[in-house]
Structures are given as C-alpha cells and as structure tokens.
Scaffold this active site. Sequence first.
Site, PDB file in Angstrom:
ATOM      1  N   TYR A  80      83.473  23.333  29.554  1.00 42.17           N
ATOM      2  CA  TYR A  80      82.327  22.711  30.078  1.00 42.17           C
ATOM      3  C   TYR A  80      81.247  23.090  29.048  1.00 42.17           C
ATOM      4  O   TYR A  80      80.659  23.932  28.744  1.00 42.17           O
ATOM      5  CB  TYR A  80      81.927  23.810  31.228  1.00 42.17           C
ATOM      6  CG  TYR A  80      83.070  24.035  32.403  1.00 42.17           C
ATOM      7  CD1 TYR A  80      83.850  23.122  32.431  1.00 42.17           C
ATOM      8  CD2 TYR A  80      83.162  25.374  33.296  1.00 42.17           C
ATOM      9  CE1 TYR A  80      84.989  23.194  33.667  1.00 42.17           C
ATOM     10  CE2 TYR A  80      83.878  25.163  34.261  1.00 42.17           C
ATOM     11  CZ  TYR A  80      84.759  24.305  34.593  1.00 42.17           C
ATOM     12  OH  TYR A  80      85.657  24.264  35.672  1.00 42.17           O
ATOM     13  N   HIS A 148      93.529  26.596  31.905  1.00 39.77           N
ATOM     14  CA  HIS A 148      92.792  25.661  32.785  1.00 39.77           C
ATOM     15  C   HIS A 148      93.739  24.258  33.128  1.00 39.77           C
ATOM     16  O   HIS A 148      93.785  23.673  34.469  1.00 39.77           O
ATOM     17  CB  HIS A 148      91.874  25.049  31.899  1.00 39.77           C
ATOM     18  CG  HIS A 148      90.708  24.556  32.730  1.00 39.77           C
ATOM     19  ND1 HIS A 148      89.219  24.279  32.120  1.00 39.77           N
ATOM     20  CD2 HIS A 148      90.388  24.040  34.032  1.00 39.77           C
ATOM     21  CE1 HIS A 148      88.559  23.794  33.068  1.00 39.77           C
ATOM     22  NE2 HIS A 148      89.213  23.567  34.019  1.00 39.77           N
ATOM     23  N   SER A 227      85.991  22.580  43.954  1.00 40.37           N
ATOM     24  CA  SER A 227      85.460  21.472  44.641  1.00 40.37           C
ATOM     25  C   SER A 227      85.707  21.394  46.122  1.00 40.37           C
ATOM     26  O   SER A 227      86.076  20.458  46.918  1.00 40.37           O
ATOM     27  CB  SER A 227      86.064  20.213  44.107  1.00 40.37           C
ATOM     28  OG  SER A 227      85.460  19.786  42.920  1.00 40.37           O
ATOM     29  N   GLY A 230      84.260  18.634  48.369  1.00 41.32           N
ATOM     30  CA  GLY A 230      84.763  17.428  48.050  1.00 41.32           C
ATOM     31  C   GLY A 230      83.833  16.837  46.868  1.00 41.32           C
ATOM     32  O   GLY A 230      83.522  15.669  46.981  1.00 41.32           O
ATOM     33  N   ARG A 231      83.697  17.588  46.084  1.00 38.55           N
ATOM     34  CA  ARG A 231      82.563  17.227  44.610  1.00 38.55           C
ATOM     35  C   ARG A 231      80.988  16.515  45.356  1.00 38.55           C
ATOM     36  O   ARG A 231      80.502  15.725  44.770  1.00 38.55           O
ATOM     37  CB  ARG A 231      83.231  16.169  44.097  1.00 38.55           C
ATOM     38  CG  ARG A 231      84.644  16.548  43.431  1.00 38.55           C
ATOM     39  CD  ARG A 231      85.362  15.454  42.481  1.00 38.55           C
ATOM     40  NE  ARG A 231      86.872  15.890  42.558  1.00 38.55           N
ATOM     41  CZ  ARG A 231      87.163  16.528  41.376  1.00 38.55           C
ATOM     42  NH1 ARG A 231      86.261  16.655  40.284  1.00 38.55           N
ATOM     43  NH2 ARG A 231      88.476  16.806  41.021  1.00 38.55           N
ATOM     44  N   GLY A 232      80.849  17.214  46.481  1.00 37.49           N
ATOM     45  CA  GLY A 232      79.521  17.077  46.922  1.00 37.49           C
ATOM     46  C   GLY A 232      79.787  15.879  48.107  1.00 37.49           C
ATOM     47  O   GLY A 232      78.687  15.765  48.745  1.00 37.49           O
ATOM     48  N   PHE A 233      80.826  15.359  48.410  1.00 35.84           N
ATOM     49  CA  PHE A 233      80.903  14.512  49.561  1.00 35.84           C
ATOM     50  C   PHE A 233      80.510  15.012  50.787  1.00 35.84           C
ATOM     51  O   PHE A 233      79.811  14.148  51.462  1.00 35.84           O
ATOM     52  CB  PHE A 233      82.379  13.716  49.559  1.00 35.84           C
ATOM     53  CG  PHE A 233      82.500  12.723  50.789  1.00 35.84           C
ATOM     54  CD1 PHE A 233      82.157  11.620  50.621  1.00 35.84           C
ATOM     55  CD2 PHE A 233      83.234  13.359  51.919  1.00 35.84           C
ATOM     56  CE1 PHE A 233      82.444  10.518  51.402  1.00 35.84           C
ATOM     57  CE2 PHE A 233      83.330  12.347  52.879  1.00 35.84           C
ATOM     58  CZ  PHE A 233      83.053  10.951  52.582  1.00 35.84           C
ATOM     59  N   GLY A 236      76.831  14.990  51.664  1.00 38.52           N
ATOM     60  CA  GLY A 236      76.270  13.597  51.761  1.00 38.52           C
ATOM     61  C   GLY A 236      76.113  12.950  50.492  1.00 38.52           C
ATOM     62  O   GLY A 236      75.584  11.546  50.471  1.00 38.52           O
TER      63      GLY A 236
END
Length: 431
Positions: A80, A148, A227, A230-233, A236
């Site tokens: 990262y 990883h 996640s 959902g990776r921010g889904f 919104g």
Amino acid sequence: MQVIPVIPNNLHIRAMAEQVQVQIPRVKLGSHGFEVSKLGFGCMGLTGVYNSPVSEEAGIAIIKHAFNRGITFFDTSDVYGPHTNEILLGKALKQLPREKIQVATKFGIVGFDEKGVAVNGKPEYVRACCEESLERLGVDYIDLYYQHRIDKTVPIEETMGELKKLVEEGKVKYIGLSEASPNTIRRAHAVHPITALQMEWSLWTRDIEPEIVPLCRELSIGIVPYSPIGRGFFAGRGVTENLPSDTNMTNIERFSGENLENNKVLYLRVENLAKKHRCSPVQLALAWVLHQGDDVVPIPGEVLLIAESTAILPVNLGSLGDGRDGSEMMAQKKMILLLISADSVFRNHPVKDHTQVISWEYAEFMPSTTKVKNLDVNIESLKVKLTKEDLEELSDAVREEEVAGSRSYGSFEPSNWKYADTPLMPANPSA
C-alpha cells in the site's frame, strides 16, 4: 422547529458523546488466543487507492479516532503506497499504547504488470519483507503477518517454514493468508496454525461461502473480510454519488458501464430494507457481514463520501449566535456538528421549510472530518441487530447470480483464491 440548545462547555459535550458511543466487543481469531476488536480498520485508503490520499495529519487523526472509539485491529500492507501506508500507521502508533493494538500487515506482492500480479513467496523474501515492515512500522513485532497473495511457483510449505521461524523468533505473533485456495490452506495449516484468512466477503461477493468458510470453521481459522461494503458500493458509490475523477475503480467491471447500471438495482433493494431496520444501506450491508459469526472480523477501509455526507442539520442558528467573531459559540457549533450523525438527522428530524441550515464545513477544525464521520457510521453498524430471517432476506435481495461483473481488477483475477494452489514439496528435498 427542532432546536439544539447551546451546551455550556466541552466537558458536557464529551459526556454526551460518551453516552451514545457503541461498545465494540472483543473476539478471538483462531484458537490460539489472538483477541481483536470485532470491527477492524483497513488503512489502505488513507494513502490512496480508490481516491486521493489524505494528508499525514488527517490519516493519523483518523487512526487515533478509530482507537478512541474502540477499534484496536489495524490492517495495512507493504504494497500500500507502496510502503507509505505502513509508515503512516507507524507514526500513529507512536501516539498510541502499542500493547493495546493489534497490527496486521502483509507481504508477497512484488508488483503489477500486463500479465497480472507478481508474487514472491520465497523464504528469503519473506524474511526481508518482515524486517522492512518492522522498521517502517516502528515496532518490535507484528501481531498478524499475512501472505498477501499466493506464489504459485513456490510450495506453500517453504513459505510457511520461514514464517514459522519468524514466530519462533518473536518477530511475528500469528500467521495469516489472503486469497488462498482450500488445498493451500490445509497444507499451510499443517506446517503452522493459520490464525486468520483474509478474503473479500460482502453482500455481493459470496463465493467463499460454499467451501472456504466451512474449511475455516473446521480448522478454527478466523475470517477477516476485506471490502465488506463492496468497495463502497453499498455506501452509494456509483449509485447516489458519482465515482471520483481520481479513482481507478472503473477498472473493476462491477463499477463500469452497463454492469454498474444493472447493479444499481441491488443497491436500491438494500436501501429499501435499510429503511425497515432504521439504518443506512452501508450500515445494513456491514451488519450482514458482522452477523456471519463471532470469528468474522470485517475491516472496512473504503474512505469515501457516503450519500448523506453533506448534512443539512435542523439547527436554529439564532440560538447559537452567528459565530463570525470567532466566539465560543462557533466552537460549540462545530462540536455539536461532530456529535450528530447525518444519517440519524435525516431519519429522525426531517428538515422543514422554516428550518435554517448549516453544513459540515463548520467542522473544518477536525482533519478529514467527513472520513471520521464515515468511520463512526461504520461503527454504528454494531447497533443493527439481525435475525436469521433478516439475514436470509438480505441474502435473497442480493443474489450472487444477479451481480454483474467480476469482483476485482482484471489484473488481479489470476491471483484469485480459486487459482491459488502451489507446487508440491519435492519428495526428496536434497535431491
């Protein structure tokens, strides 16, 4: 008109904040005593992946705020940044009690090219990465050290053998794997107990449920979903707000073109169910993951603006003064804003025509206030209680076969757990 009274001093404000805070429970990952907060914090987004990185000051403030709210499990990786995320977490750790924090970091991803993810699991590389991570983090030991991604050219027994030595030397406390196949998990666990498996798991990513989850339960391995929203889904992203211009998320099939348009239906279903449970969609989606078992510790790390991030608050400004003179009144306004979740305001205090409005811009004294608020929204997910029937209703609302597009970047697909077997150890290693 809804009126929020002036609070006389900051001591009363802090007291009020403490009364409404959620107590984050402690749980054990694996069967060897590794205890963490039920909700972890994924640090990846602080140094920029789905969005621009935050400032060092803001990143440290967010990490410290998470700890003050009860999160003690922090997840990072040497890739990262690369490296800058570990350095940032290390600087935050210097301002926190190390003995009360569980640090998870990872090794193995060397780089990315047109062929996919380059991975190295050779023993000498494992050791070199561990030494470098210890230095960047500024710690004497790593609580949980993950591979990883799996190196499909090196027998997992060789990689695990070196990790076992690091445990024996006290440089690593517990060992984890990420995106490992069932066969690889079994073989690794035979060399040294695997404490945690980090996998993508959320309402719209369920492929680990038939085989991986039962295997972890059989071997007493904890599951750390990444996640989980959902990776921010489910906050919104891509639905109620546009994807930011500096994101690379359009490289994920689920967030591009026709796939995203099809997937919006899934968000709307969760949004409708969230109204039933009196919470936001992101809280409901995270609660679903939290309810998958005591050995499941999600690490939400998507740093994003949720739909309600620009809050219109029902506050009578006249009762607080205009604050243009830099008076204590304005400081109290700022503190009040920080104490109020936009979600609860919109649910419980509808804005009327006669209500004066103010925005979160008054909270500029807190670094990256919006992201701190989103962290608090995630923590509030622990308040959402779901029955078995509720979980089934949510699962039915987001069926795996209805999700359009692959879950990961195209270059990451070959390193998916389904393809993560490794060669067998030679029958005669000395030959």
